[in-house]
Write an enzyme that holds these catalytic residues in place. Structure first.
Site, short mmCIF file in Angstrom:
data_model
loop_
_atom_site.label_atom_id
_atom_site.label_comp_id
_atom_site.label_asym_id
_atom_site.label_seq_id
_atom_site.Cartn_x
_atom_site.Cartn_y
_atom_site.Cartn_z
N SER A 76 -19.69 55.73 -10.78
CA SER A 76 -19.19 55.66 -9.41
C SER A 76 -18.38 54.40 -9.16
O SER A 76 -17.61 54.33 -8.20
CB SER A 76 -20.37 55.71 -8.43
OG SER A 76 -21.19 54.57 -8.60
N LYS A 77 -18.54 53.37 -10.01
CA LYS A 77 -17.79 52.14 -9.85
C LYS A 77 -16.63 52.05 -10.83
O LYS A 77 -16.02 51.01 -11.01
CB LYS A 77 -18.72 50.93 -10.04
CG LYS A 77 -19.86 50.90 -9.02
CD LYS A 77 -20.70 49.66 -9.19
CE LYS A 77 -21.86 49.64 -8.21
NZ LYS A 77 -21.43 49.62 -6.82
N SER A 78 -16.32 53.16 -11.46
CA SER A 78 -15.32 53.19 -12.51
C SER A 78 -14.13 54.05 -12.12
O SER A 78 -14.24 55.01 -11.35
CB SER A 78 -15.95 53.75 -13.81
OG SER A 78 -14.97 54.09 -14.75
#
Length: 313
Positions: free
Chosen positions: A241-243
């Site tokens: 999700s942070k990529s």
């Protein structure tokens, strides 16, 4: 809301999936939805959806509805009406007031920079008044965590977990200085009010569980069972999700993503090869799901890095 939150007549099994509307659903969120749905169905239980929309600065307009539409396309429909946290401020306010009235919570003007010398861990207030130029309400509200307060719990997938909340986390935030509700308070109040018996979610939230258990105890609420699923990581080991690799799901073609999530949950891929519809796939998955095959989600709390509370000040 007055008095204690409803805690009686709990169902035998009630799980939930609770996305934040910070973007469209991606493969990592599908894995969490699928895993929680499968465990609920295996136990003959209910599966609910809750939209955790309490952080307006991070929310993407229209994302909540797109998330719900995508879940429907992938066959995941809440067994009860969808709940939105943005419509439940009265519940959170009542719970917070109870804690303040019982001296289990306190107003705090400390900023992150104030707490830097203590590694961001609050054990006593070092600020002596409101922050100059800071918008109302100018102060956070924190739970009073007793010295030596440690929490142990059994994770259904990871086994015994322990965290010294006082030393590793400190007095954690219940309402932020900008007036927004902190995740820890909202999720505890909602899980109790919705009578959630089993919290199945990604391993990135494993570190939050001891805080939530402490808060449940402070509010005299039941503690659900917990299970933390493996995370999907990119090639650099970052949470998906942070990529940049976290591409939105394609609701028009759900079968490939469902098969990939099934495999990531450690299940036998051949089980779903011949299915041609979402309904067929979910039926086959429900009938052959084996929780014992789910891979370990994380090495456990002792090996996790405790990042500063994202809701800190």
């Amino acid at each position: 809301m007055s008095g204690h939150l409803p805690t009686t007549d709990a169902p035998a099994y009630r799980g939930r999936f609770a996305p934040s509307p910070t973007g469209d659903l991606h493969a990592g969120s599908l894995l969490a939805a699928f895993g929680s749905w499968l465990l609920a169905r295996r136990h003959g239980g209910e599966w609910l959806v809750r939209i955790e929309d309490l952080d307006p600065p991070r929310e993407v307009p229209g994302a909540a509805q797109r998330q719900l539409d995508a879940l429907t396309a992938f066959g995941f429909v809440s067994d009860l009406p969808v709940v939105r946290q943005s419509q439940r401020h009265g519940l959170y306010e009542a719970a917070l007031q109870r804690l303040l009235d019982q001296d289990k919570a306190f107003v705090c003007h400390c900023s992150r920079s104030d707490l830097a010398a203590a590694g961001g861990v609050h054990r006593r207030c070092v600020a002596h008044g409101p922050r100059a130029g800071h918008a109302a309400p100018q102060a956070a509200v924190r739970l009073r965590v007793a010295d030596g307060a440690a929490v142990e719990f059994d994770d259904a997938l990871l086994g015994r977990q322990r965290q010294d909340v006082a030393r590793e986390v400190g007095d954690f935030v219940l309402r932020r200085a900008d007036g927004h509700w902190a995740y820890q308070l909202a999720v505890v109040v909602d899980d109790a009010e919705q009578r959630i018996t089993d919290v199945v979610r990604g391993a990135d939230l494993l570190d939050s569980t001891p805080r939530q258990i402490l808060l449940q105890r402070a509010l005299d609420l039941p503690t659900p069972r917990y299970a933390h699923l493996p995370l999907l990581l990119d090639a650099h080991g970052r949470k998906l999700s942070k990529s940049e690799a976290a591409h939105p799901l394609n609701p028009a073609d759900p079968l490939p993503a469902l098969r990939a999530a099934w495999a990531a949950l450690g299940q036998t891929p051949d089980t779903l090869v011949a299915v041609e519809t979402v309904t067929q796939l979910l039926r086959a998955a429900r009938d052959s799901f084996n929780p014992a095959q789910i891979p370990q989600a994380a090495p456990g709390l002792a090996a996790m890095h405790n990042d500063p509370d994202p809701n800190a000040v």
